[in-house]
Design a protein around this motif. Structure first.
Motif, short mmCIF file in Angstrom:
data_model
loop_
_atom_site.label_atom_id
_atom_site.label_comp_id
_atom_site.label_asym_id
_atom_site.label_seq_id
_atom_site.Cartn_x
_atom_site.Cartn_y
_atom_site.Cartn_z
N HIS A 29 1.00 -1.27 0.10
CA HIS A 29 0.01 0.03 -0.08
C HIS A 29 0.67 1.07 -0.24
CE1 HIS A 29 -4.07 -2.29 0.78
NE2 HIS A 29 -2.82 -3.16 1.36
N THR A 30 1.45 1.50 -1.21
CA THR A 30 2.64 2.25 -1.30
C THR A 30 2.26 4.00 -0.75
OG1 THR A 30 2.04 3.11 -3.41
CG2 THR A 30 3.74 1.55 -3.20
N ALA A 31 1.03 4.43 -1.02
CA ALA A 31 0.69 5.91 -0.58
C ALA A 31 0.54 5.69 0.93
CB ALA A 31 -0.43 6.32 -1.28
N LEU A 32 0.01 4.80 1.78
CA LEU A 32 -0.25 4.55 3.16
C LEU A 32 1.22 4.42 3.93
CD1 LEU A 32 -2.47 1.88 4.67
CD2 LEU A 32 -0.03 1.97 5.26
N TYR A 33 2.23 3.59 3.08
CA TYR A 33 3.42 3.22 3.43
C TYR A 33 4.34 4.52 3.74
CZ TYR A 33 7.88 1.14 4.51
OH TYR A 33 9.18 0.65 4.84
N ARG A 34 4.15 5.16 2.37
CA ARG A 34 4.95 6.48 2.45
C ARG A 34 4.42 7.43 3.28
NH1 ARG A 34 4.29 7.42 -2.53
NH2 ARG A 34 2.34 8.51 -2.41
N ASP A 35 3.31 7.62 3.43
CA ASP A 35 2.68 8.68 4.83
C ASP A 35 3.22 8.21 6.07
OD1 ASP A 35 0.83 10.77 5.54
OD2 ASP A 35 -0.23 8.95 6.50
N LEU A 36 3.09 6.67 6.36
CA LEU A 36 3.64 6.36 7.43
C LEU A 36 4.92 6.76 7.83
CD1 LEU A 36 2.88 4.80 10.42
CD2 LEU A 36 3.43 2.59 8.92
N CYS A 37 5.62 6.43 6.89
CA CYS A 37 7.32 6.60 7.21
C CYS A 37 7.58 8.30 7.21
CB CYS A 37 7.97 6.29 6.04
SG CYS A 37 8.02 4.27 5.62
N GLN A 38 6.72 8.97 6.55
CA GLN A 38 7.10 10.68 6.39
C GLN A 38 6.47 11.17 7.77
OE1 GLN A 38 5.27 11.70 2.87
NE2 GLN A 38 7.33 11.50 1.73
N ARG A 39 5.48 10.52 8.50
CA ARG A 39 4.95 11.20 9.58
C ARG A 39 5.96 10.96 10.66
NH1 ARG A 39 0.25 8.45 11.38
NH2 ARG A 39 0.30 6.97 9.69
N HIS A 40 6.85 9.86 10.40
CA HIS A 40 7.63 9.67 11.79
C HIS A 40 9.10 10.11 11.56
CE1 HIS A 40 4.47 7.89 14.09
NE2 HIS A 40 3.95 7.60 12.84
N GLY A 41 9.17 10.65 10.17
CA GLY A 41 10.90 11.02 9.91
C GLY A 41 11.29 10.83 8.74
N ARG A 42 11.46 9.51 8.21
CA ARG A 42 11.91 9.47 6.88
C ARG A 42 11.58 8.07 6.24
NH1 ARG A 42 17.66 6.76 8.45
NH2 ARG A 42 16.97 5.52 9.84
N PHE A 43 11.83 7.81 4.90
CA PHE A 43 11.42 6.56 4.29
C PHE A 43 12.10 5.36 4.77
CE2 PHE A 43 10.99 3.72 0.88
CZ PHE A 43 9.54 3.62 0.64
N VAL A 44 11.79 4.27 4.90
CA VAL A 44 12.50 3.08 5.48
C VAL A 44 12.36 2.41 4.13
CG1 VAL A 44 12.32 1.20 7.06
CG2 VAL A 44 11.12 3.36 7.91
N ASP A 45 13.50 2.26 4.13
CA ASP A 45 13.65 1.48 2.91
C ASP A 45 13.62 -0.29 3.10
OD1 ASP A 45 14.39 2.92 0.55
OD2 ASP A 45 16.24 3.39 1.45
N HIS A 46 13.28 -1.16 2.18
CA HIS A 46 13.26 -2.63 2.52
C HIS A 46 14.45 -3.20 1.75
CE1 HIS A 46 12.03 -6.84 1.94
NE2 HIS A 46 11.25 -6.72 3.00
N HIS A 47 14.87 -3.98 2.25
CA HIS A 47 16.26 -4.68 1.45
C HIS A 47 16.04 -6.20 1.66
CE1 HIS A 47 18.31 -1.00 1.39
NE2 HIS A 47 18.17 -0.72 2.47
N PRO A 48 15.48 -6.91 0.71
CA PRO A 48 14.98 -8.16 0.68
C PRO A 48 16.22 -9.07 0.77
CG PRO A 48 14.71 -7.31 -1.43
CD PRO A 48 15.07 -6.25 -0.68
N GLY A 49 15.83 -10.23 1.20
CA GLY A 49 16.94 -11.29 1.47
C GLY A 49 17.44 -11.47 2.78
N TYR A 50 17.85 -12.81 2.85
CA TYR A 50 18.38 -12.94 4.30
C TYR A 50 19.66 -13.62 3.88
CZ TYR A 50 18.85 -15.53 8.60
OH TYR A 50 19.54 -16.31 9.64
N ASP A 51 20.68 -13.04 4.65
CA ASP A 51 22.00 -13.69 4.58
C ASP A 51 22.34 -13.92 5.89
OD1 ASP A 51 24.87 -14.52 4.32
OD2 ASP A 51 25.32 -12.52 3.05
N PRO A 52 22.39 -15.08 6.46
CA PRO A 52 23.01 -15.58 7.69
C PRO A 52 24.30 -14.97 8.02
CG PRO A 52 22.47 -17.47 6.55
CD PRO A 52 21.89 -16.49 5.74
N THR A 53 24.92 -14.82 7.18
CA THR A 53 26.40 -14.39 7.57
C THR A 53 26.37 -12.84 7.95
OG1 THR A 53 27.11 -13.76 5.46
CG2 THR A 53 27.52 -16.23 6.08
N HIS A 54 25.43 -12.25 7.68
CA HIS A 54 25.44 -10.77 7.91
C HIS A 54 24.39 -10.39 8.84
CE1 HIS A 54 27.45 -10.54 3.97
NE2 HIS A 54 28.14 -9.71 4.66
N TYR A 55 23.62 -11.51 9.45
CA TYR A 55 22.46 -11.15 10.39
C TYR A 55 23.03 -11.13 11.72
CZ TYR A 55 17.83 -11.53 12.18
OH TYR A 55 16.56 -11.25 12.98
#
Length: 130
Positions: A66-92
């Protein structure tokens, strides 16, 4: 504390998460979406490496769709929160869920601890003797 999602926004995201997770009850879906919204609000406020639990990640994905909703939620609290997909257990970082929960509390929210437990590693398939 201001409501993170309006009832209309929650209803829209509920449809998404339940469509993507057949059999999920509405109360559980609401809890997951609520925790995902707290995660996003904290991520928008703090420059702290954070990650959702696997359960809360389902809610985050539903919010992002829900991009508009998500963008609004982020902006109301400071900045956009990017999503970086993928799980790499060596970097977790094993402490990342603790840090994430702490950031949510610093942002002024109560953590639903039942949704923030680490997911156990999948069992290793037994070897089969031929």
């Amino acid at each position: 504390m201001t409501e993170l999602l309006s009832p209309d926004q929650m209803s829209r995201v509920l449809v998404t998460i339940r469509d993507n997770n057949p059999g999920m009850t509405e109360p559980v879906a609401r809890r997951i979406i609520g925790e995902a919204a707290k995660f996003v609000a904290a991520g928008a406020q703090f420059d702290t490496p954070m990650a959702p639990s696997r359960v809360v990640d389902e809610g985050w994905h539903a919010l992002i769709l829900h991009t508009a909703l998500y963008r609004d939620l982020c902006q109301r609290h400071g900045r956009f929160v990017d999503h970086h997909p993928g799980y790499d257990p060596t970097h977790y970082d094993p402490a990342i869920l603790d840090r994430t929960r702490d950031a949510i509390v610093r942002a002024g929210y109560e953590v639903d601890t039942g949704l923030w437990t680490p997911t156990p590693q999948p069992p290793v398939a037994p070897s089969v003797d031929a």
